[in-house]
Design a protein around this motif. Structure first.
Motif, PDB file in Angstrom:
ATOM      1  N   GLY A 296     -16.613 -24.304  12.479  1.00  0.00           N
ATOM      2  CA  GLY A 296     -16.687 -24.885  13.813  1.00  0.00           C
ATOM      3  C   GLY A 296     -16.999 -23.828  14.865  1.00  0.00           C
ATOM      4  N   GLU A 297     -16.558 -24.067  16.077  1.00  0.00           N
ATOM      5  CA  GLU A 297     -16.819 -23.129  17.162  1.00  0.00           C
ATOM      6  C   GLU A 297     -16.027 -21.839  16.953  1.00  0.00           C
ATOM      7  N   MET A 298     -16.715 -20.718  16.953  1.00  0.00           N
ATOM      8  CA  MET A 298     -16.059 -19.435  16.688  1.00  0.00           C
ATOM      9  C   MET A 298     -15.192 -19.019  17.882  1.00  0.00           C
ATOM     10  N   VAL A 299     -14.013 -18.483  17.575  1.00  0.00           N
ATOM     11  CA  VAL A 299     -13.064 -18.031  18.605  1.00  0.00           C
ATOM     12  C   VAL A 299     -12.901 -16.511  18.553  1.00  0.00           C
TER      13      VAL A 299
ATOM     14  N   LEU B 112     -13.420 -14.071  10.367  1.00  0.00           N
ATOM     15  CA  LEU B 112     -14.045 -14.806  11.470  1.00  0.00           C
ATOM     16  C   LEU B 112     -13.222 -16.076  11.664  1.00  0.00           C
ATOM     17  N   TYR B 113     -12.719 -16.289  12.877  1.00  0.00           N
ATOM     18  CA  TYR B 113     -11.845 -17.418  13.171  1.00  0.00           C
ATOM     19  C   TYR B 113     -12.598 -18.456  14.002  1.00  0.00           C
ATOM     20  N   GLY B 114     -12.531 -19.703  13.554  1.00  0.00           N
ATOM     21  CA  GLY B 114     -13.135 -20.792  14.312  1.00  0.00           C
ATOM     22  C   GLY B 114     -12.123 -21.887  14.576  1.00  0.00           C
ATOM     23  N   ARG B 115     -12.483 -22.842  15.410  1.00  0.00           N
ATOM     24  CA  ARG B 115     -11.552 -23.919  15.755  1.00  0.00           C
ATOM     25  C   ARG B 115     -11.374 -24.918  14.619  1.00  0.00           C
TER      26      ARG B 115
END
Length: 316
Positions: free
Chosen positions: A145-148, A249-252
């Motif tokens: 999803g969207e990367m944070v 890599l962290y995403g929502r």
């Protein structure tokens, strides 16, 4: 049948050994010669890697009409002069990274490349490594999803001996992060989102022992999608198995965990968790880099790691 590309290495140090080992499978497409200021060393490399010839200085290789392209594999402070001389002699150029110490050097090289109408590839092998390709694909697919957050760790205790040229910042162009950490900065900036702001924080510098250069750096940055990231780089901190480390890599909608050298990638997010082994055959990307260089020359196109792409890393 098209004759093999004749490639001459300018410099016979450690990195030329690395390139030569990865070129073994290209015998029908690329033949290599070796040039060094020490003629005996060039001859020894030629024997070791079954080369086509050797030269007792760099200019002799550049001026040889049989040579189609050169690999500039010497300390960075010598890169620009040898690149310009090679382009002036009509040679294609693969210049090791970091290519040049200053932004102005890139502009000079771009002008010379355009005038000579030759290919210049910057030797950023990490751009081509299977790990980077897998990560770019997962981000493009929206796997998390969207990367944070993006967190990169490349830590190992790999000290240089006292006589290594990397201890001289005038030759290396900068500290350990500039000379080698720039590879990781490229990976961080090549995932898809573009880095738009960046700051570096260097801890206290240890001058103990033979490796006297600054060897650690922490970098914080923001992407154009408003995700933020960090990069921890060191060549003075012990790590498991002398280099095994994890990045994320962290995403929502999930997390991508990967071994920083490229051993595996675990994606947990949309759909079933995926464990990917990017590939061990060309784990460092050298073969793919040379395929791109060869194709750019034979097909008359720009390489992926052009001077224009490399100057983005230099600006960061």
């Amino acid at each position: 049948m098209q004759r093999p590309l004749h490639l001459a290495f300018l410099g016979c140090g450690f990195i030329t050994q690395v390139h030569s080992r990865h070129l073994k499978g290209f015998n029908s497409e690329i033949v290599c010669s070796y040039a060094s200021r020490d003629g005996a060393k060039a001859e020894e490399y030629c024997r070791r890697y079954q080369g086509a010839g050797s030269y007792a200085d760099y200019i002799a290789a550049i001026d040889d009409p049989r040579v189609d392209a050169v690999v500039v594999a010497v300390p960075p402070n010598l890169h620009l002069d040898l690149t310009l001389r090679s382009l002036g002699a009509g040679k294609h150029v693969l210049v090791e990274k970091p290519a040049f110490p200053h932004i102005e050097d890139y502009r000079t090289a771009i002008d010379a490349r355009n005038a000579a109408q030759r290919v210049v590839l910057v030797g950023e092998n990490d751009h081509y490594k299977p790990l980077a390709i897998v990560l770019r694909k997962l981000i493009l697919q929206g796997a998390i999803g969207e990367m944070v957050f993006a967190h990169f760790t490349t830590i190992a205790k790999r000290l240089k001996p006292a006589g290594d040229w990397r201890n001289d910042e005038r030759m290396a162009g900068g500290d350990a992060f500039f000379e080698e950490g720039i590879h990781w900065l490229h990976i961080a900036g090549s995932l898809g989102p573009k880095i738009v702001s960046i700051d570096g924080y260097r801890p206290s510098v240890s001058r103990d022992g033979p490796d006297t250069r600054a060897k650690s750096m922490m970098v914080a940055f923001r992407y154009d999608n408003d995700a933020v990231g960090s990069l921890y780089y060191s060549r003075e901190i012990p790590s498991l198995f002398r280099g095994l480390r994890l990045s994320k890599l962290y995403g929502r909608e999930g997390i991508i965990t990967f071994e920083s050298n490229g051993l595996f990638v675990l994606a947990r997010g949309r759909g079933v968790p995926r464990l990917v082994f990017p590939g061990f055959r060309d784990i460092r990307g050298y073969r793919a880099m040379y395929r791109d260089f060869h194709a750019a020359i034979t097909k008359g196109r720009a390489p992926e790691m052009s001077l224009e792409r490399a100057i983005e890393d230099q600006r960061l």
